[in-house]
Design a protein around this motif. Structure first.
Motif, PDB file in Angstrom:
ATOM      1  N   ALA A  66       0.913  -1.347   0.103  1.00  0.00           N
ATOM      2  CA  ALA A  66      -0.101   0.126  -0.051  1.00  0.00           C
ATOM      3  C   ALA A  66       0.929   1.161  -0.099  1.00  0.00           C
ATOM      4  CB  ALA A  66      -1.120   0.107   1.146  1.00  0.00           C
ATOM      5  N   HIS A  70       0.762   4.115  -2.964  1.00  0.00           N
ATOM      6  CA  HIS A  70       0.221   5.318  -2.824  1.00  0.00           C
ATOM      7  C   HIS A  70       1.200   6.454  -2.700  1.00  0.00           C
ATOM      8  CE1 HIS A  70      -4.002   4.507  -1.576  1.00  0.00           C
ATOM      9  NE2 HIS A  70      -3.514   3.435  -1.165  1.00  0.00           N
ATOM     10  N   ARG A  73       1.084   7.447  -6.383  1.00  0.00           N
ATOM     11  CA  ARG A  73      -0.199   8.078  -6.386  1.00  0.00           C
ATOM     12  C   ARG A  73      -0.119   9.531  -5.791  1.00  0.00           C
ATOM     13  NH1 ARG A  73      -5.615   8.285  -3.985  1.00  0.00           N
ATOM     14  NH2 ARG A  73      -7.123   9.236  -5.500  1.00  0.00           N
ATOM     15  N   GLY A  74       0.511   9.468  -4.825  1.00  0.00           N
ATOM     16  CA  GLY A  74       0.622  10.730  -3.954  1.00  0.00           C
ATOM     17  C   GLY A  74       1.368  11.804  -4.722  1.00  0.00           C
ATOM     18  N   SER A 166      -4.538   9.690 -11.298  1.00  0.00           N
ATOM     19  CA  SER A 166      -4.956   9.296 -10.056  1.00  0.00           C
ATOM     20  C   SER A 166      -5.890   8.568  -9.677  1.00  0.00           C
ATOM     21  CB  SER A 166      -4.860  10.511  -9.044  1.00  0.00           C
ATOM     22  OG  SER A 166      -6.171  11.236  -9.039  1.00  0.00           O
ATOM     23  N   LEU A 170      -6.067   4.852  -8.495  1.00  0.00           N
ATOM     24  CA  LEU A 170      -6.908   4.584  -7.252  1.00  0.00           C
ATOM     25  C   LEU A 170      -7.420   3.151  -7.394  1.00  0.00           C
ATOM     26  CD1 LEU A 170      -8.208   5.243  -4.468  1.00  0.00           C
ATOM     27  CD2 LEU A 170      -9.902   6.370  -5.790  1.00  0.00           C
ATOM     28  N   ARG A 173      -5.798   0.259  -6.213  1.00  0.00           N
ATOM     29  CA  ARG A 173      -5.739   0.459  -4.789  1.00  0.00           C
ATOM     30  C   ARG A 173      -6.894  -0.281  -4.113  1.00  0.00           C
ATOM     31  NH1 ARG A 173      -1.217  -1.502  -4.106  1.00  0.00           N
ATOM     32  NH2 ARG A 173      -2.098  -1.836  -1.946  1.00  0.00           N
ATOM     33  N   ASP A 177      -7.192  -1.672  -0.197  1.00  0.00           N
ATOM     34  CA  ASP A 177      -6.875  -0.883   1.044  1.00  0.00           C
ATOM     35  C   ASP A 177      -8.193  -0.403   1.631  1.00  0.00           C
ATOM     36  OD1 ASP A 177      -4.088  -1.374   0.520  1.00  0.00           O
ATOM     37  OD2 ASP A 177      -4.093   0.638  -0.800  1.00  0.00           O
ATOM     38  N   ILE A 182      -6.632   4.824   2.336  1.00  0.00           N
ATOM     39  CA  ILE A 182      -6.415   5.415   1.177  1.00  0.00           C
ATOM     40  C   ILE A 182      -6.625   6.914   1.469  1.00  0.00           C
ATOM     41  CG2 ILE A 182      -7.848   6.007  -0.897  1.00  0.00           C
ATOM     42  CD1 ILE A 182      -8.525   3.050  -1.001  1.00  0.00           C
ATOM     43  N   LEU A 185      -3.049   8.220   3.348  1.00  0.00           N
ATOM     44  CA  LEU A 185      -2.204   8.090   2.537  1.00  0.00           C
ATOM     45  C   LEU A 185      -2.373   9.400   1.359  1.00  0.00           C
ATOM     46  CD1 LEU A 185      -1.290   4.377   2.293  1.00  0.00           C
ATOM     47  CD2 LEU A 185      -0.457   6.034   3.729  1.00  0.00           C
ATOM     48  N   ALA A 186      -3.590   9.384   1.033  1.00  0.00           N
ATOM     49  CA  ALA A 186      -3.759  10.182  -0.255  1.00  0.00           C
ATOM     50  C   ALA A 186      -3.321  11.712   0.080  1.00  0.00           C
ATOM     51  CB  ALA A 186      -5.119  10.271  -0.804  1.00  0.00           C
TER      52      ALA A 186
END
Length: 291
Positions: A66, A70, A73-74, A166, A170, A173, A177, A182, A185-186
């Motif tokens: 995870a 992320h 993605r972050g 993004s 997502l 994930r 998760d 989510i 971490l986002a």
């Protein structure tokens, strides 16, 4: 009434209102702080608010997988947010929101490239119609043009592309998760990525601005959680129409707080893009019903 028992459509409506209020708070903060400072503080506040929710309601610990997913993605979220916040500063809220409506139409294209998902003809047509709506939105006479208008329009458009990316990330994930993980971490990774620039290359925010940044984080976290509850209990096709109430909220808040007028082209262009999104969504619904 608890969110878990409230009507999903009401939750979606309130969520969009909260997120538009967050946009207004961001535009207000960007008048006295650098965009990178606003971006960092928005996500830092969001992470601080999301952390106890994850610790209290998360059903599984945060895995290494995870964190890796992320982290990527972050980075996309951080770039998309910075560009969108710049756009909010440079152009009226309603216009920025109308341009950002193009993002859902780009998701099938990006999913085709990254995930190998089949892209149907209706998605291509909807994307072309939506792009036409964006062109309508940015045309016409602007009574009070800003010096950075062109850059602002371009920033929002690129932000929409990154936001669509993004969303596709997502999807990878969402089945692995918890929503609380989510949500945390986002916010945590974008805060981490923007921290060096905000703390070393930009002036620190004044202590008196902390409540404003806390408000940004609360509005963002609240809006995302309400959307999560809504989409967990209702089909996306039933809720997607409420996404487009953002144009009305943006126009209202822009007029009340910043004296922004809404050009007819913004309304017409936003309606075209929203119609293209609904066309694609309803087509997917008919496809699912037939299957």
């Amino acid at each position: 009434m608890r969110p878990s028992s409230a009507p999903p459509m009401l939750l979606a409506f309130l969520a969009i209102a909260l997120l538009c209020a967050m946009d207004a708070a961001i535009k207000f903060g960007a008048q006295t702080h650098t965009i990178i400072t606003v971006t960092f503080m928005r996500y830092a506040a969001g992470a601080l608010l999301a952390l106890p929710l994850m610790l209290r309601f998360g059903k599984a610990p945060v895995s290494r997988d995870a964190l890796q997913g992320h982290a990527v993605r972050g980075l996309v979220i951080a770039a998309a947010a910075y560009l969108f916040f710049y756009g909010l500063w440079a152009i009226p809220i309603a216009e920025a929101i109308a341009i950002s409506f193009i993002a859902p139409l780009l998701v099938p294209l990006i999913a085709r490239v990254l995930l190998g998902e089949r892209m149907r003809l209706i998605n291509v047509a909807a994307c072309l119609v939506g792009f036409g709506g964006v062109l309508v939105t940015v045309t016409g006479h602007v009574s009070m043009p800003t010096p950075n208008r062109t850059e602002g329009v371009a920033a929002v458009f690129v932000s929409a592309v990154l936001y669509a990316l993004s969303v596709v990330l997502l999807r990878q994930r969402a089945t692995r998760d918890d929503p609380q993980v989510i949500s945390f971490l986002a916010a945590a990774f974008p805060a981490l990525y923007t921290a060096p620039f905000a703390l070393l290359a930009a002036p620190l925010p004044a202590p008196g601005a902390i409540p404003l940044f806390a408000l940004m984080g609360a509005l963002g976290t609240g809006g995302i959680l309400l959307l999560a509850y809504a989409y967990a209990r209702a089909e996306a096709q039933k809720l997607v129409v409420f996404e487009y109430t953002a144009l009305g909220w943006g126009a209202l808040l822009g007029w009340l707080l910043f004296g922004e007028s809404v050009r007819p082209q913004v309304i017409v262009g936003g309606a075209i893009v929203a119609g293209a999104c609904l066309m694609a969504a309803w087509s997917e619904r008919r496809k699912a019903a037939a299957a």
